[in-house]
Enzyme design. Structure first.
Site, PDB file in Angstrom:
ATOM      1  CB  ALA A  52      -0.891  -0.018   1.232  1.00 18.41           C
ATOM      2  N   GLY A  87       0.675  -4.846   1.278  1.00 15.38           N
ATOM      3  CA  GLY A  87      -0.400  -5.019   0.293  1.00 15.38           C
ATOM      4  C   GLY A  87       0.052  -5.783  -0.940  1.00 15.38           C
ATOM      5  CD  GLU A  93      -2.352  -7.319   3.250  1.00 17.46           C
ATOM      6  OE1 GLU A  93      -1.964  -6.200   2.831  1.00 17.46           O
ATOM      7  OE2 GLU A  93      -3.006  -7.453   4.288  1.00 17.46           O
ATOM      8  CD  GLU A 112       1.180  -5.020   6.457  1.00 16.60           C
ATOM      9  OE1 GLU A 112       1.906  -5.920   6.939  1.00 16.60           O
ATOM     10  OE2 GLU A 112       0.643  -5.107   5.336  1.00 16.60           O
TER      11      GLU A 112
HETATM   12  N1  COA Z   1       4.696   3.257  -0.478  1.00 16.80           N
HETATM   13  C1  COA Z   1       5.182   4.392  -1.023  1.00 16.80           C
HETATM   14  N2  COA Z   1       6.433   4.503  -1.494  1.00 16.80           N
HETATM   15  C2  COA Z   1       7.228   3.430  -1.382  1.00 16.80           C
HETATM   16  C3  COA Z   1       6.808   2.231  -0.797  1.00 16.80           C
HETATM   17  C4  COA Z   1       5.468   2.168  -0.341  1.00 16.80           C
HETATM   18  N3  COA Z   1       4.953   1.057   0.191  1.00 16.80           N
HETATM   19  N4  COA Z   1       7.825   1.342  -0.798  1.00 16.80           N
HETATM   20  C5  COA Z   1       8.859   1.973  -1.380  1.00 16.80           C
HETATM   21  N5  COA Z   1       8.494   3.232  -1.731  1.00 16.80           N
HETATM   22  C6  COA Z   1       9.328   4.236  -2.389  1.00 16.80           C
HETATM   23  C7  COA Z   1      10.355   4.818  -1.432  1.00 16.80           C
HETATM   24  O1  COA Z   1       9.807   5.865  -0.660  1.00 16.80           O
HETATM   25  C8  COA Z   1      11.419   5.270  -2.404  1.00 16.80           C
HETATM   26  O2  COA Z   1      11.009   6.501  -2.961  1.00 16.80           O
HETATM   27  P1  COA Z   1      12.110   7.679  -3.195  1.00 16.80           P
HETATM   28  O3  COA Z   1      13.057   7.121  -4.237  1.00 16.80           O
HETATM   29  O4  COA Z   1      11.274   8.819  -3.686  1.00 16.80           O
HETATM   30  O5  COA Z   1      12.794   7.883  -1.855  1.00 16.80           O
HETATM   31  C9  COA Z   1      11.360   4.246  -3.526  1.00 16.80           C
HETATM   32  O6  COA Z   1      10.084   3.607  -3.424  1.00 16.80           O
HETATM   33  C10 COA Z   1      12.427   3.176  -3.401  1.00 16.80           C
HETATM   34  O7  COA Z   1      12.353   2.619  -2.086  1.00 16.80           O
HETATM   35  P2  COA Z   1      13.589   2.622  -1.057  1.00 16.80           P
HETATM   36  O8  COA Z   1      13.022   2.459   0.319  1.00 16.80           O
HETATM   37  O9  COA Z   1      14.481   3.792  -1.273  1.00 16.80           O
HETATM   38  O10 COA Z   1      14.351   1.296  -1.549  1.00 16.80           O
HETATM   39  P3  COA Z   1      15.240   0.330  -0.668  1.00 16.80           P
HETATM   40  O11 COA Z   1      15.904  -0.579  -1.615  1.00 16.80           O
HETATM   41  O12 COA Z   1      16.093   1.096   0.285  1.00 16.80           O
HETATM   42  O13 COA Z   1      14.190  -0.515   0.221  1.00 16.80           O
HETATM   43  C11 COA Z   1      12.142  -1.733   0.596  1.00 16.80           C
HETATM   44  C12 COA Z   1      13.256  -1.341  -0.423  1.00 16.80           C
HETATM   45  C13 COA Z   1      11.073  -2.500  -0.161  1.00 16.80           C
HETATM   46  C14 COA Z   1      12.753  -2.636   1.682  1.00 16.80           C
HETATM   47  C15 COA Z   1      11.577  -0.453   1.233  1.00 16.80           C
HETATM   48  O14 COA Z   1      11.189   0.439   0.193  1.00 16.80           O
HETATM   49  C16 COA Z   1      10.386  -0.669   2.103  1.00 16.80           C
HETATM   50  O15 COA Z   1      10.534  -1.142   3.232  1.00 16.80           O
HETATM   51  N6  COA Z   1       9.181  -0.282   1.624  1.00 16.80           N
HETATM   52  C17 COA Z   1       7.994  -0.288   2.403  1.00 16.80           C
HETATM   53  C18 COA Z   1       7.451  -1.679   2.504  1.00 16.80           C
HETATM   54  C19 COA Z   1       6.244  -1.676   3.417  1.00 16.80           C
HETATM   55  O16 COA Z   1       6.327  -1.377   4.594  1.00 16.80           O
HETATM   56  N7  COA Z   1       5.105  -2.038   2.841  1.00 16.80           N
HETATM   57  C20 COA Z   1       3.892  -2.159   3.573  1.00 16.80           C
HETATM   58  C21 COA Z   1       3.055  -0.957   3.448  1.00 16.80           C
HETATM   59  S1  COA Z   1       1.557  -1.192   4.380  1.00 16.80           S
END
Ligand code: COA
Length: 257
Positions: free
Chosen positions: A63, A108, A111, A131
């Site tokens: 999400a 998500g 999911e 989450e």
């Molecule tokens: N929603 C919005 N933006 C997201 C996102 C999400 N769920 N997951 C990643 N992004 C964005 C980041 O903000 C980043 O944007 P930016 O380049 O403008 O800073 C871009 O995608 C790349 O992500 P980044 O975190 O820089 O990559 P990473 O390789 O360091 O880490 C993840 C990758 C997947 C581990 C990390 O992005 C993450 O933990 N994402 C969230 C996952 C999450 O909690 N999902 C559940 C949501 S309910």
């Protein structure tokens, strides 16, 4: 376009296409996914769907945290409902949907994959329900469907620790059926889809609907409770801290609240 639609004979390939945000599931992306599914449903030639993500990094990182960061409980409830509409739509879709998970499938994104009938993964895939790190609970079916796909104990471990699992572990616990090298993933998914599409369409639709009854219990009732708990999380300081910390690229400080 946040969703690409490609036809390969009887197979419709839907690609989540927002790689700059790791295919995070914004409301716009969900709207378009729903429209694309409706188009596939109306096309008799399209008999099986393959759902995948653009790029090599993510199926979907979940999400859209930007959309949720300052959401009220009511807005969060609406977002949870929207996610449930889409995941229910996939689960109940009259044509089989195969998830080809090409990288992160988190929150998500996991999911969404769980709502699909069959999951196959690239060796680089990572599944997780992170989450709790954001101060919320899974809100798009994970609390119910993950246990149905794996086991209650394994689902609880993933949800309560937020620990991601790699493709090999996902295969071991039954979260995915097969693991392939990244470059072969889509072709393998299309092969499986073609094998299904070679059977009579109505038997496939009927068999899918019957299989869905196997683990039903009171799934819809439990999904409703999940929406309520997800919305409630947005009344807490932990949600604000968790999502602020995400964008500040630092660990959340829940204990100091
Ligand atoms: N929603 C919005 N933006 C997201 C996102 C999400 N769920 N997951 C990643 N992004 C964005 C980041 O903000 C980043 O944007 P930016 O380049 O403008 O800073 C871009 O995608 C790349 O992500 P980044 O975190 O820089 O990559 P990473 O390789 O360091 O880490 C993840 C990758 C997947 C581990 C990390 O992005 C993450 O933990 N994402 C969230 C996952 C999450 O909690 N999902 C559940 C949501 S309910």
């Amino acid at each position: 376009m946040p969703i690409d639609l490609e036809s390969r004979g009887p197979v419709a390939i839907l690609t989540l296409n927002r790689p700059e945000a790791l295919n995070a599931l914004s409301p716009e992306l969900l709207d378009e996914l729903e429209e694309r599914l409706a188009a596939v449903e109306r096309t008799p030639r399209a008999q099986v769907v393959v759902l995948t993500g653009a790029g090599d990094r993510a199926f979907s990182a979940g999400a859209d945290i930007g959309h949720m960061q300052s959401a009220s409980a009511l807005e969060a409830r609406a977002y949870a409902r929207r996610g449930h509409e889409i995941t229910d739509r996939i689960e109940d879709f009259p044509k089989p949907v195969i998830a080809a998970v090409n990288g992160y499938a988190l929150g998500g994104g996991c999911e969404l994959a769980l709502a699909c009938d069959i999951r196959i993964a690239a060796e680089s895939a990572r599944f997780g329900q992170p989450e709790v790190n954001l101060g919320i609970v899974p809100g798009w079916g994970g609390t119910q469907r993950l246990a149905r796909a794996t086991s209650l104990g394994f689902a609880k471990e993933m949800i309560l620790t937020g620990r991601p699992v790699d493709a090999a572990e996902a295969l071991r616990v039954g979260l995915v059926n097969h693991v392939h090298p990244r470059e072969e993933l889509l072709d393998r998914a299309v092969e499986m889809a073609e094998a299904i599409a070679s059977k009579p369409a109505w038997t496939i639709a009927s068999a899918k609907a019957l299989c869905n009854l196997a683990l039903d219990g009171d799934l819809k009732g439990h999904l409703q409770r999940e929406i309520d708990a997800f919305a409630l999380a947005f009344t807490t300081p932990e949600q604000r801290e968790g999502m602020t910390a995400f964008f500040e690229k630092r660990p959340p400080r829940f204990s100091e609240l």
